[in-house]
Design a protein around this motif. Sequence first.
Motif, PDB file in Angstrom:
ATOM      1  N   GLN A 254     -15.991 -24.813  16.258  1.00 46.61           N
ATOM      2  CA  GLN A 254     -14.876 -24.238  15.853  1.00 46.61           C
ATOM      3  C   GLN A 254     -14.449 -23.492  17.141  1.00 46.61           C
ATOM      4  N   ALA A 255     -13.320 -23.502  17.284  1.00 45.42           N
ATOM      5  CA  ALA A 255     -12.656 -22.758  18.606  1.00 45.42           C
ATOM      6  C   ALA A 255     -13.393 -21.845  19.060  1.00 45.42           C
TER       7      ALA A 255
ATOM      8  N   LYS B 205     -11.333 -24.885  22.951  1.00 43.67           N
ATOM      9  CA  LYS B 205      -9.973 -24.815  22.461  1.00 43.67           C
ATOM     10  C   LYS B 205      -9.621 -26.168  21.430  1.00 43.67           C
ATOM     11  N   PRO B 206      -8.816 -25.928  20.696  1.00 40.78           N
ATOM     12  CA  PRO B 206      -8.344 -27.332  19.968  1.00 40.78           C
ATOM     13  C   PRO B 206      -7.860 -28.237  20.965  1.00 40.78           C
ATOM     14  N   GLU B 207      -7.182 -27.968  22.207  1.00 37.95           N
ATOM     15  CA  GLU B 207      -6.867 -28.884  23.135  1.00 37.95           C
ATOM     16  C   GLU B 207      -7.798 -29.679  23.849  1.00 37.95           C
TER      17      GLU B 207
ATOM     18  N   THR C 176     -14.766 -32.614  18.954  1.00 34.27           N
ATOM     19  CA  THR C 176     -13.740 -32.157  18.323  1.00 34.27           C
ATOM     20  C   THR C 176     -13.750 -30.674  18.127  1.00 34.27           C
ATOM     21  N   VAL C 177     -12.701 -30.026  18.405  1.00 31.31           N
ATOM     22  CA  VAL C 177     -12.776 -28.453  18.319  1.00 31.31           C
ATOM     23  C   VAL C 177     -11.610 -28.160  16.960  1.00 31.31           C
ATOM     24  N   SER C 178     -12.112 -27.439  16.282  1.00 31.53           N
ATOM     25  CA  SER C 178     -11.208 -27.073  15.085  1.00 31.53           C
ATOM     26  C   SER C 178     -10.674 -25.626  15.153  1.00 31.53           C
ATOM     27  N   SER C 179      -9.654 -25.368  14.770  1.00 32.99           N
ATOM     28  CA  SER C 179      -8.876 -24.205  14.897  1.00 32.99           C
ATOM     29  C   SER C 179      -9.410 -23.224  13.606  1.00 32.99           C
TER      30      SER C 179
ATOM     31  N   SER D 275     -16.020 -21.466  25.220  1.00 36.57           N
ATOM     32  CA  SER D 275     -14.806 -21.044  24.742  1.00 36.57           C
ATOM     33  C   SER D 275     -13.797 -22.099  24.586  1.00 36.57           C
TER      34      SER D 275
ATOM     35  N   THR E   2     -10.133 -31.150  22.376  1.00 38.05           N
ATOM     36  CA  THR E   2     -10.427 -32.332  21.568  1.00 38.05           C
ATOM     37  C   THR E   2     -10.333 -33.418  22.062  1.00 38.05           C
TER      38      THR E   2
END
Length: 114
Positions: free
Chosen positions: A13-14, A86-88, A111-114, A84, A90
């Motif tokens: 997760q983010a 972030k979705p970006e 993979t970072v989910s928001s 820390s 990913t």
Amino acid sequence: QVQPVESGGGLVQAGGSLRLSCAGPENAFSAKSMAWFRQTPGNERELVASITSYGTTNYAASVKGRFTISRDNAKNTVYLQMNSLKPEDTNVYYCNSLYRTLKWGQGTQVTVSS
């Protein structure tokens, strides 16, 4: 030709953290500046972070203060601590020498989910 093996990616997760590892044969990395890269939308591999054989580090502006690159020459391993997230962030992350002289590995998916 030496091919690094990347591992440690996953789904997070983010705000979360991951630690990537890059392993190679004995002495494969010890005299080299090493780096982590990730793919751009145009399929180029952009530099994320680098570390010299003496331990001097450098970071892309987008990850500075959040990511930390390190190395353990005795274990022939380079790490990327990612905090820390972030979705970006990913992306698929690759390890290579700073001058891209090694064979590209398969990378490890982050993979970072928001």
